[in-house]
Design a protein around this motif. Structure first.
Motif, PDB file in Angstrom:
ATOM      1  N   MET A  93       0.834  -1.204   0.000  1.00  0.00           N
ATOM      2  CA  MET A  93       0.000   0.000   0.000  1.00  0.00           C
ATOM      3  C   MET A  93       0.869   1.255   0.000  1.00  0.00           C
ATOM      4  O   MET A  93       0.598   2.221  -0.718  1.00  0.00           O
ATOM      5  N   LEU A  94       1.916   1.260   0.786  1.00  0.00           N
ATOM      6  CA  LEU A  94       2.819   2.411   0.862  1.00  0.00           C
ATOM      7  C   LEU A  94       3.543   2.604  -0.465  1.00  0.00           C
ATOM      8  O   LEU A  94       3.708   3.741  -0.942  1.00  0.00           O
ATOM      9  N   ARG A  95       3.976   1.522  -1.107  1.00  0.00           N
ATOM     10  CA  ARG A  95       4.669   1.621  -2.384  1.00  0.00           C
ATOM     11  C   ARG A  95       3.752   2.178  -3.476  1.00  0.00           C
ATOM     12  O   ARG A  95       4.153   3.041  -4.262  1.00  0.00           O
ATOM     13  N   GLU A  96       2.493   1.736  -3.500  1.00  0.00           N
ATOM     14  CA  GLU A  96       1.536   2.270  -4.471  1.00  0.00           C
ATOM     15  C   GLU A  96       1.283   3.754  -4.237  1.00  0.00           C
ATOM     16  O   GLU A  96       1.171   4.540  -5.171  1.00  0.00           O
ATOM     17  N   TRP A  97       1.203   4.138  -2.983  1.00  0.00           N
ATOM     18  CA  TRP A  97       0.967   5.547  -2.654  1.00  0.00           C
ATOM     19  C   TRP A  97       2.143   6.403  -3.104  1.00  0.00           C
ATOM     20  O   TRP A  97       1.963   7.492  -3.644  1.00  0.00           O
ATOM     21  N   LEU A  98       3.367   5.929  -2.849  1.00  0.00           N
ATOM     22  CA  LEU A  98       4.554   6.693  -3.264  1.00  0.00           C
ATOM     23  C   LEU A  98       4.669   6.745  -4.788  1.00  0.00           C
ATOM     24  O   LEU A  98       5.126   7.746  -5.344  1.00  0.00           O
ATOM     25  N   GLU A  99       4.294   5.682  -5.489  1.00  0.00           N
ATOM     26  CA  GLU A  99       4.346   5.667  -6.951  1.00  0.00           C
ATOM     27  C   GLU A  99       3.332   6.644  -7.568  1.00  0.00           C
ATOM     28  O   GLU A  99       3.549   7.144  -8.670  1.00  0.00           O
ATOM     29  N   SER A 100       2.277   6.927  -6.828  1.00  0.00           N
ATOM     30  CA  SER A 100       1.291   7.869  -7.360  1.00  0.00           C
ATOM     31  C   SER A 100       1.856   9.288  -7.440  1.00  0.00           C
ATOM     32  O   SER A 100       1.368  10.110  -8.207  1.00  0.00           O
ATOM     33  N   PHE A 101       2.905   9.589  -6.663  1.00  0.00           N
ATOM     34  CA  PHE A 101       3.520  10.900  -6.691  1.00  0.00           C
ATOM     35  C   PHE A 101       4.682  10.972  -7.685  1.00  0.00           C
ATOM     36  O   PHE A 101       5.228  12.043  -7.932  1.00  0.00           O
ATOM     37  N   ALA A 102       5.071   9.853  -8.193  1.00  0.00           N
ATOM     38  CA  ALA A 102       6.201   9.823  -9.128  1.00  0.00           C
ATOM     39  C   ALA A 102       5.805  10.528 -10.424  1.00  0.00           C
ATOM     40  O   ALA A 102       4.667  10.461 -10.900  1.00  0.00           O
ATOM     41  N   VAL A 103       6.756  11.234 -10.999  1.00  0.00           N
ATOM     42  CA  VAL A 103       6.493  11.963 -12.222  1.00  0.00           C
ATOM     43  C   VAL A 103       6.658  10.973 -13.385  1.00  0.00           C
ATOM     44  O   VAL A 103       7.680  10.322 -13.524  1.00  0.00           O
TER      45      VAL A 103
END
Length: 105
Positions: A93-103
């Motif tokens: 869940m944390l990895r998906e959340w961080l990937e959502s901010f990736a450009v």
């Protein structure tokens, strides 16, 4: 004619007791103490027999250290088996959340 015994002849006040009774009482006390000592040593000996083997080992310092190690290992196993799936889910869940901010380019 026999003399009558008074009402206090055998009381704790000592009235009417003969002087020789004290020696007899001391001898009786000494025999009783000796008998109690013998019984106590027999009881300790039988207690050692009952506590020999595994029970005796459990009271040793080595066994206490092994028990501490067992508790530590048991805690690790509990974490791995019960909490690891939840940690894994939170990681995804944390990895998906961080990937959502990736450009994305």
């Amino acid at each position: 004619m026999k003399p009558k015994k008074g009402i206090f002849a055998n009381s704790s006040s000592g009235y009417g007791k003969l002087k020789n009774n004290f020696r007899k009482q001391d001898e009786a006390n000494a025999k009783l103490e000796e008998k109690l000592k013998v019984e106590k040593t027999k009881a300790l000996h039988s207690e050692k027999d009952l506590n020999s083997g595994f029970g005796d080992y459990l009271r040793s310092s080595e066994a206490v250290e092994i028990m501490k190690l067992f508790v530590f290992a048991n805690t690790i196993m509990l974490i791995v088996t019960m909490a690891w799936p939840h940690f894994k889910e939170q990681y995804y869940m944390l990895r998906e959340w961080l990937e959502s901010f990736a450009v994305t380019q």
